[in-house]
Scaffold this active site. Structure first.
Site, PDB file in Angstrom:
ATOM      1  N   GLY A 263       5.734  -1.368   2.520  1.00 37.21           N
ATOM      2  CA  GLY A 263       6.379  -0.054   2.605  1.00 37.21           C
ATOM      3  C   GLY A 263       7.828  -0.075   2.132  1.00 37.21           C
TER       4      GLY A 263
ATOM      5  N   LYS B 242       4.626   6.305   7.335  1.00 37.99           N
ATOM      6  CA  LYS B 242       5.299   6.800   6.125  1.00 37.99           C
ATOM      7  C   LYS B 242       4.327   7.400   5.105  1.00 37.99           C
ATOM      8  CE  LYS B 242       9.484   4.001   6.394  1.00 37.99           C
ATOM      9  NZ  LYS B 242      10.392   3.077   5.718  1.00 37.99           N
TER      10      LYS B 242
ATOM     11  N   ASN C 156       4.807 -10.640  -5.205  1.00 33.66           N
ATOM     12  CA  ASN C 156       4.270 -10.549  -3.854  1.00 33.66           C
ATOM     13  C   ASN C 156       3.247 -11.649  -3.607  1.00 33.66           C
ATOM     14  OD1 ASN C 156       4.170  -9.144  -1.320  1.00 33.66           O
ATOM     15  ND2 ASN C 156       2.132  -8.400  -1.886  1.00 33.66           N
ATOM     16  N   ARG C 157       3.144 -12.045  -2.316  1.00 34.53           N
ATOM     17  CA  ARG C 157       2.166 -13.071  -1.925  1.00 34.53           C
ATOM     18  C   ARG C 157       0.756 -12.655  -2.368  1.00 34.53           C
ATOM     19  NH1 ARG C 157       1.895 -14.023   4.420  1.00 34.53           N
ATOM     20  NH2 ARG C 157       1.293 -11.839   4.292  1.00 34.53           N
TER      21      ARG C 157
ATOM     22  N   ASN D 247      10.174   8.883   4.299  1.00 34.75           N
ATOM     23  CA  ASN D 247      10.840   8.493   5.543  1.00 34.75           C
ATOM     24  C   ASN D 247      11.677   9.624   6.138  1.00 34.75           C
ATOM     25  OD1 ASN D 247      13.149   8.554   3.960  1.00 34.75           O
ATOM     26  ND2 ASN D 247      13.978   6.657   4.777  1.00 34.75           N
TER      27      ASN D 247
ATOM     28  N   PRO E 137      -0.705 -10.754  -5.138  1.00 37.86           N
ATOM     29  CA  PRO E 137      -0.208 -10.194  -6.403  1.00 37.86           C
ATOM     30  C   PRO E 137      -0.737  -8.786  -6.700  1.00 37.86           C
ATOM     31  CG  PRO E 137      -1.002 -12.455  -6.702  1.00 37.86           C
ATOM     32  CD  PRO E 137      -1.365 -12.068  -5.311  1.00 37.86           C
TER      33      PRO E 137
ATOM     34  N   ASP F 101      15.108   5.393   1.460  1.00 44.36           N
ATOM     35  CA  ASP F 101      15.279   3.929   1.548  1.00 44.36           C
ATOM     36  C   ASP F 101      15.947   3.363   0.291  1.00 44.36           C
ATOM     37  OD1 ASP F 101      14.268   3.469   4.064  1.00 44.36           O
ATOM     38  OD2 ASP F 101      12.216   3.111   3.375  1.00 44.36           O
TER      39      ASP F 101
ATOM     40  N   SER G 277      14.381   1.305  17.634  1.00 45.27           N
ATOM     41  CA  SER G 277      15.037   2.051  16.550  1.00 45.27           C
ATOM     42  C   SER G 277      16.537   2.279  16.787  1.00 45.27           C
ATOM     43  CB  SER G 277      14.360   3.413  16.372  1.00 45.27           C
ATOM     44  OG  SER G 277      15.057   4.150  15.390  1.00 45.27           O
TER      45      SER G 277
ATOM     46  N   TYR H 165      17.598  -7.143   9.037  1.00 43.58           N
ATOM     47  CA  TYR H 165      18.956  -7.140   9.587  1.00 43.58           C
ATOM     48  C   TYR H 165      18.899  -7.562  11.063  1.00 43.58           C
ATOM     49  CZ  TYR H 165      17.107  -2.643  11.010  1.00 43.58           C
ATOM     50  OH  TYR H 165      16.289  -1.669  11.523  1.00 43.58           O
TER      51      TYR H 165
HETATM   52  P1  NAP Z   1       5.052  -4.385   5.362  1.00 42.01           P
HETATM   53  O1  NAP Z   1       4.624  -3.101   4.774  1.00 42.01           O
HETATM   54  O2  NAP Z   1       4.313  -4.973   6.518  1.00 42.01           O
HETATM   55  O3  NAP Z   1       5.043  -5.469   4.139  1.00 42.01           O
HETATM   56  C1  NAP Z   1       5.308  -6.811   4.391  1.00 42.01           C
HETATM   57  C2  NAP Z   1       5.490  -7.550   3.078  1.00 42.01           C
HETATM   58  O4  NAP Z   1       5.927  -8.872   3.366  1.00 42.01           O
HETATM   59  C3  NAP Z   1       4.221  -7.682   2.240  1.00 42.01           C
HETATM   60  O5  NAP Z   1       4.575  -7.621   0.884  1.00 42.01           O
HETATM   61  C4  NAP Z   1       3.718  -9.082   2.637  1.00 42.01           C
HETATM   62  O6  NAP Z   1       2.933  -9.675   1.629  1.00 42.01           O
HETATM   63  C5  NAP Z   1       5.018  -9.811   2.743  1.00 42.01           C
HETATM   64  N1  NAP Z   1       4.990 -10.991   3.619  1.00 42.01           N
HETATM   65  C6  NAP Z   1       4.899 -11.033   4.959  1.00 42.01           C
HETATM   66  N2  NAP Z   1       4.961 -12.308   5.409  1.00 42.01           N
HETATM   67  C7  NAP Z   1       5.104 -13.091   4.291  1.00 42.01           C
HETATM   68  C8  NAP Z   1       5.233 -14.497   4.088  1.00 42.01           C
HETATM   69  N3  NAP Z   1       5.216 -15.352   5.107  1.00 42.01           N
HETATM   70  N4  NAP Z   1       5.362 -14.962   2.834  1.00 42.01           N
HETATM   71  C9  NAP Z   1       5.381 -14.101   1.776  1.00 42.01           C
HETATM   72  N5  NAP Z   1       5.263 -12.745   1.905  1.00 42.01           N
HETATM   73  C10 NAP Z   1       5.127 -12.258   3.151  1.00 42.01           C
HETATM   74  O7  NAP Z   1       6.572  -4.337   5.826  1.00 42.01           O
HETATM   75  P2  NAP Z   1       7.710  -3.353   5.258  1.00 42.01           P
HETATM   76  O8  NAP Z   1       7.679  -2.073   5.986  1.00 42.01           O
HETATM   77  O9  NAP Z   1       7.626  -3.341   3.787  1.00 42.01           O
HETATM   78  O10 NAP Z   1       9.045  -4.111   5.736  1.00 42.01           O
HETATM   79  C11 NAP Z   1       9.442  -5.355   5.173  1.00 42.01           C
HETATM   80  C12 NAP Z   1      10.757  -5.797   5.780  1.00 42.01           C
HETATM   81  O11 NAP Z   1      11.811  -4.935   5.378  1.00 42.01           O
HETATM   82  C13 NAP Z   1      10.749  -5.774   7.298  1.00 42.01           C
HETATM   83  O12 NAP Z   1      11.294  -6.988   7.738  1.00 42.01           O
HETATM   84  C14 NAP Z   1      11.641  -4.623   7.675  1.00 42.01           C
HETATM   85  O13 NAP Z   1      12.365  -4.883   8.864  1.00 42.01           O
HETATM   86  C15 NAP Z   1      12.575  -4.533   6.486  1.00 42.01           C
HETATM   87  N6  NAP Z   1      13.080  -3.161   6.220  1.00 42.01           N
HETATM   88  C16 NAP Z   1      14.424  -2.950   6.268  1.00 42.01           C
HETATM   89  C17 NAP Z   1      14.923  -1.687   5.975  1.00 42.01           C
HETATM   90  C18 NAP Z   1      16.405  -1.446   6.015  1.00 42.01           C
HETATM   91  O14 NAP Z   1      16.817  -0.274   6.044  1.00 42.01           O
HETATM   92  N7  NAP Z   1      17.213  -2.479   5.985  1.00 42.01           N
HETATM   93  C19 NAP Z   1      14.055  -0.635   5.650  1.00 42.01           C
HETATM   94  C20 NAP Z   1      12.684  -0.888   5.600  1.00 42.01           C
HETATM   95  C21 NAP Z   1      12.217  -2.161   5.900  1.00 42.01           C
HETATM   96  P3  NAP Z   1       1.347  -9.391   1.497  1.00 42.01           P
HETATM   97  O15 NAP Z   1       1.221  -8.094   0.767  1.00 42.01           O
HETATM   98  O16 NAP Z   1       0.829 -10.549   0.749  1.00 42.01           O
HETATM   99  O17 NAP Z   1       0.832  -9.309   2.921  1.00 42.01           O
END
Ligand code: NAP
Length: 271
Positions: A130, A66, A151-152, A87, A154, A102, A15, A217
């Site tokens: 999330g 969360k 989304n993958r 968050n 749907p 977020d 973090s 990032y």
């Molecule tokens: P999460 O809850 O695990 O959700 C992952 C998502 O990605 C799901 O919609 C999943 O689809 C999809 N996915 C994963 N692999 C895939 C692939 N190969 N092809 C197509 N779809 C795929 O994760 P999250 O917490 O939402 O975080 C997502 C990303 O955002 C992370 O990389 C995280 O580091 C980033 N993030 C950044 C910030 C920031 O402040 N910049 C804040 C939060 C998160 P399915 O539903 O089909 O499994």
């Protein structure tokens, strides 16, 4: 007296939050201490209660807590309520207030740092995890003319927009629905970039002058950003600015002052 804050997650070692908040506090002359706490997967609520009893004033919450954080809040902001995820918690005298920063972080980064308007624009949000759920209301409030969530799986995207009821311009489904649509702003909220995987985006998704934004990032030009450039996106950004801006909004919620984001971005990028 020094006020205590922390980020709770599992894992948590990666973090950036302690670094960000320590820098905000230095910049704003606020006397706070901020630590990272590894909460047990089955012991989040107890760990938070113990931190609060020991004088903690508030916390950030990250994966995978969360939704649990939503449950321990006594009051919620509208954006946390609609996202069904929290968050940021603030420990007030009359209970625990839960928020989700977020989405405002994302909107602030796109509008203020990148100078890209959201009002009246066609927006595509990829992913339904999330990260995606926290940004829907803020994108709508920023004036997105159309918001499509693909989304993958749907059904997960469809579930995400259920709280919004039927609303003109708001649609959800699989990647297949994107054929023949173009967008001014394409936001990748999937974790596909972490494993260097491409998303099945049809040609023509990126409108002339469009912005491709990857929430991931620290990975340089991700697969999504490289693909977007090839498919005609004019502007590319990773998610570092969103990270800093959501943290700044949490800080404002706790301390009542808004830190300056630019120098902290520069510090993280090593400028
Ligand atoms: P999460 O809850 O695990 O959700 C992952 C998502 O990605 C799901 O919609 C999943 O689809 C999809 N996915 C994963 N692999 C895939 C692939 N190969 N092809 C197509 N779809 C795929 O994760 P999250 O917490 O939402 O975080 C997502 C990303 O955002 C992370 O990389 C995280 O580091 C980033 N993030 C950044 C910030 C920031 O402040 N910049 C804040 C939060 C998160 P399915 O539903 O089909 O499994």
């Amino acid at each position: 007296m020094t006020d205590r804050y922390a980020v709770f997650g599992n894992p948590i070692a990666h973090s950036q939050s302690p670094r960000l908040h320590t820098e905000f506090a230095r910049q704003c002359g606020q006397d706070i201490a901020y630590e990272a706490i590894l909460a047990p997967l089955d012991g989040f609520a107890e760990a938070v209660a113990a931190f609060r009893r020991s004088g903690g004033k508030g916390i950030n919450v990250t994966v995978p807590f969360k939704v649990e954080a939503l449950e321990i809040a006594d009051r919620l902001s509208e954006r946390a309520q609609m996202a069904r995820a929290v968050n940021t918690l603030r420990f007030d005298d009359d209970g625990i207030f839960g928020d989700n920063t977020d989405g405002v972080g994302l909107v602030a980064d796109i509008r203020d740092r990148l100078g890209v308007d959201i009002d009246g624009r066609r927006v595509l949000l990829l992913g339904a995890g999330g990260a995606a759920r926290g940004v829907i209301l803020p994108l709508l409030e920023a004036g997105a003319a159309a918001l499509m969530i693909a989304n993958r799986t749907p059904e997960r995207a469809v579930e995400l927009i259920a709280p919004y009821g039927v609303r003109a311009g708001l649609h959800a489904g699989g990647f297949g629905m994107l054929a023949k649509h173009e967008f001014d702003l394409v936001i990748n909220a999937t974790s596909a970039s972490l494993s260097d995987q491409s998303l099945p985006l049809p040609q023509g998704v990126f409108a002339a002058g469009s912005l491709a934004y990857d929430m991931v990032y620290g990975k340089g030009t991700t697969r999504f950003l490289a693909d977007a450039r090839e498919q005609g996106a004019a502007l590319l950004s990773d998610g570092l600015g969103m990270l800093v801006a959501q943290a700044a909004e949490s800080f404002r919620l706790w301390r009542g002052v808004m830190p300056d984001i630019a120098p902290v971005m520069a510090m993280l990028r090593g400028d």
